[in-house]
Write an enzyme that holds these catalytic residues in place. Sequence first.
Site, PDB file in Angstrom:
ATOM      1  N   ALA A   1       0.759  -1.253   0.000  1.00 39.15           N
ATOM      2  CA  ALA A   1       0.000   0.000   0.000  1.00 39.15           C
ATOM      3  C   ALA A   1       0.793   1.309   0.000  1.00 39.15           C
ATOM      4  CB  ALA A   1      -0.967   0.004   1.178  1.00 39.15           C
ATOM      5  N   ALA A   2       2.065   1.295   0.439  1.00 36.93           N
ATOM      6  CA  ALA A   2       2.762   2.576   0.598  1.00 36.93           C
ATOM      7  C   ALA A   2       3.172   3.168  -0.743  1.00 36.93           C
ATOM      8  CB  ALA A   2       4.003   2.387   1.466  1.00 36.93           C
ATOM      9  N   PRO A   3       3.147   4.502  -0.870  1.00 37.02           N
ATOM     10  CA  PRO A   3       2.823   5.505   0.163  1.00 37.02           C
ATOM     11  C   PRO A   3       1.332   5.795   0.345  1.00 37.02           C
ATOM     12  CG  PRO A   3       3.549   6.595  -1.834  1.00 37.02           C
ATOM     13  CD  PRO A   3       3.646   5.131  -2.109  1.00 37.02           C
TER      14      PRO A   3
ATOM     15  N   ARG B   1       8.420   2.862   4.796  1.00 33.23           N
ATOM     16  CA  ARG B   1       7.350   3.210   3.854  1.00 33.23           C
ATOM     17  C   ARG B   1       5.976   3.100   4.528  1.00 33.23           C
ATOM     18  NH1 ARG B   1       8.435   3.553  -1.584  1.00 33.23           N
ATOM     19  NH2 ARG B   1       6.445   2.643  -2.201  1.00 33.23           N
TER      20      ARG B   1
ATOM     21  N   CYS C   1       2.987  -0.576 -12.577  1.00 27.47           N
ATOM     22  CA  CYS C   1       3.248   0.601 -13.418  1.00 27.47           C
ATOM     23  C   CYS C   1       4.367   0.251 -14.398  1.00 27.47           C
ATOM     24  CB  CYS C   1       3.584   1.823 -12.565  1.00 27.47           C
ATOM     25  SG  CYS C   1       5.029   1.606 -11.529  1.00 27.47           S
TER      26      CYS C   1
ATOM     27  N   GLU D   1       1.840  -2.523   4.391  1.00 28.68           N
ATOM     28  CA  GLU D   1       3.103  -2.271   3.686  1.00 28.68           C
ATOM     29  C   GLU D   1       4.209  -3.034   4.401  1.00 28.68           C
ATOM     30  OE1 GLU D   1       4.383  -0.819   0.915  1.00 28.68           O
ATOM     31  OE2 GLU D   1       6.336  -1.366   1.732  1.00 28.68           O
TER      32      GLU D   1
ATOM     33  N   GLY E   1      -1.308   5.992  -2.417  1.00 34.02           N
ATOM     34  CA  GLY E   1      -2.124   6.548  -3.505  1.00 34.02           C
ATOM     35  C   GLY E   1      -3.424   5.769  -3.683  1.00 34.02           C
ATOM     36  N   LYS E   2      -3.284   4.444  -3.780  1.00 36.44           N
ATOM     37  CA  LYS E   2      -4.484   3.625  -4.033  1.00 36.44           C
ATOM     38  C   LYS E   2      -5.297   3.460  -2.750  1.00 36.44           C
ATOM     39  CE  LYS E   2      -2.324   2.559  -8.063  1.00 36.44           C
ATOM     40  NZ  LYS E   2      -0.930   2.729  -7.821  1.00 36.44           N
TER      41      LYS E   2
HETATM   42  N1  SAM Z   1       0.039   1.120  -3.852  1.00 40.02           N
HETATM   43  C1  SAM Z   1       1.038   2.132  -3.626  1.00 40.02           C
HETATM   44  C2  SAM Z   1       0.461   3.479  -4.002  1.00 40.02           C
HETATM   45  O1  SAM Z   1      -0.463   3.557  -4.800  1.00 40.02           O
HETATM   46  O2  SAM Z   1       0.931   4.485  -3.447  1.00 40.02           O
HETATM   47  C3  SAM Z   1       2.328   1.838  -4.364  1.00 40.02           C
HETATM   48  C4  SAM Z   1       2.867   0.475  -4.072  1.00 40.02           C
HETATM   49  S1  SAM Z   1       4.430   0.129  -4.780  1.00 40.02           S
HETATM   50  C5  SAM Z   1       4.087  -0.040  -6.462  1.00 40.02           C
HETATM   51  C6  SAM Z   1       4.728  -1.506  -4.264  1.00 40.02           C
HETATM   52  C7  SAM Z   1       4.954  -1.679  -2.776  1.00 40.02           C
HETATM   53  O3  SAM Z   1       5.151  -3.077  -2.510  1.00 40.02           O
HETATM   54  C8  SAM Z   1       6.189  -0.963  -2.229  1.00 40.02           C
HETATM   55  O4  SAM Z   1       5.819  -0.065  -1.215  1.00 40.02           O
HETATM   56  C9  SAM Z   1       7.070  -2.081  -1.701  1.00 40.02           C
HETATM   57  O5  SAM Z   1       7.735  -1.745  -0.485  1.00 40.02           O
HETATM   58  C10 SAM Z   1       6.081  -3.204  -1.465  1.00 40.02           C
HETATM   59  N2  SAM Z   1       6.716  -4.561  -1.511  1.00 40.02           N
HETATM   60  C11 SAM Z   1       7.963  -4.863  -1.875  1.00 40.02           C
HETATM   61  N3  SAM Z   1       8.183  -6.187  -1.753  1.00 40.02           N
HETATM   62  C12 SAM Z   1       7.063  -6.723  -1.292  1.00 40.02           C
HETATM   63  C13 SAM Z   1       6.669  -8.050  -0.943  1.00 40.02           C
HETATM   64  N4  SAM Z   1       7.497  -9.081  -1.085  1.00 40.02           N
HETATM   65  N5  SAM Z   1       5.436  -8.221  -0.470  1.00 40.02           N
HETATM   66  C14 SAM Z   1       4.592  -7.193  -0.344  1.00 40.02           C
HETATM   67  N6  SAM Z   1       4.903  -5.920  -0.666  1.00 40.02           N
HETATM   68  C15 SAM Z   1       6.128  -5.698  -1.135  1.00 40.02           C
END
Ligand code: SAM
Length: 426
Positions: free
Chosen positions: A98-100, A126, A219, A121, A102-103
């Site tokens: 979920a971080a940061p 984050r 993305c 997250e 947006g969704k």
């Molecule tokens: N949904 C967020 C937004 O809209 O602001 C952006 C999310 S970003 C694309 C993907 C997130 O997945 C990152 O914050 C990252 O730290 C987390 N992530 C990384 N490895 C992961 C894992 N193995 N399991 C779950 N989340 C993970």
Amino acid sequence: MKERLGDFPAFLASYEEPPKKGLRVNTLKISPEEFVRRAPFPLSPVKGTTSGFYVSEEKLGADVWHFAGLYYLQEPSAMTVGETAKSCKKSRVLDLCAAPGGKTTHLAAEMGGEGILIANEIDPSRARALSQNVERMGIPNCAVTCAPPEKLAELFPAYFDLVLVDAPCSGEGMFKKEPNAIPEWSEENVARCALRQRQILEEAAKMVCAGGRLLYSTCTFAEEEDEWQIEEFLRRHPEFALLRQNKLYPHEFRGEGHFCALLEKKGDSSCPLVGEGVRPRASIKPYPVRKNSEANRAFSAFAEEVGLPLEGEITTLPDGRMYLVPAGMPDLSNVRLLRLGVELGEWDGKLFKPAHALAMAFGGKAKRKLSLSREESEKYLRGETLQTDLSNGWCVVCAEEFPLGFGKCVGGMVKNHLPKGLRKVK
Ligand code: SAM
């Protein structure tokens, strides 16, 4: 890309243009129509959204309205994910990556304060940023957790109506916004991302209830992480069906690009038992409320002083922090928890100190409000003391009618209670 795209030159040319910037209006606080009518900066609507707008202004992260949580700065094509969730049932929602936020903040706006939202997250720092955004946007029904997907899957089998996996990806749609993503890109990294996404999806699938939905997004444009990822998932999981999938490219949509797929788990949502050994939803206990009557009395006295009627269960954590527990929140005792609904404040046995989150989520309902102009709001945000003709006592300090935080009036002055870490530096 040359092989895949009809108009490769147009795709390439899109990289010569500056990145598209957008904001999404927080409909928990203001309607998009009202926002457009009053916004002191130019806006043009993002196609396919009801609350997204393109912006050209540079410093919108430092604007008074941003502090008041009236909008979230979001890349325009990323808004399609929350828009896709519009058609889904949302009484129990998990945003797994979920971080940061947006969704998360988009889903929360669509939920309108109803149901429960768990924003998770895995990365602790984050997760803190996510928690701050949930607070700023005044979301009343969200718990912020910091856990690996497998831990949540163990606790919440077949529990959620909607699970969003906005997966970590190779970020081809981020090349303009974050040029660091370019040297990090490699075929090996695409393969690593695809494997990680597959592992996350496996855990996510376990948490979707029968009849519930799984929303997957990235993305990036790599098929391994997008269309092929979904094809393989469906081969492994015949209990899911693809409802729709779309990919936005930067030369076809005014945005940096996004992939999104909506899947549904077969079965009837009124019969949440799916598969052998899966516990029914009813066996997942509700959040255990710890009542502290002294603390509750102190909060009631504060709420009466500012004229802020609140209903619901209040829990007091061992460290004295009090939360208004969203109705239907499940037990999260075994997960690292950063936020549980709305933090009301702290009770140290003598004094009640209101939490900033309380002002941001419910401050608009208070009777004792101090309404400031933009210029005066800037002073409050810098931590300055203000003047008032309000009688002594706590008040909610607002930019016009939009809460910014608490203040305490004493002899015509307002002591600034905006947390130091949130103040604007000159
Ligand atoms: N949904 C967020 C937004 O809209 O602001 C952006 C999310 S970003 C694309 C993907 C997130 O997945 C990152 O914050 C990252 O730290 C987390 N992530 C990384 N490895 C992961 C894992 N193995 N399991 C779950 N989340 C993970």
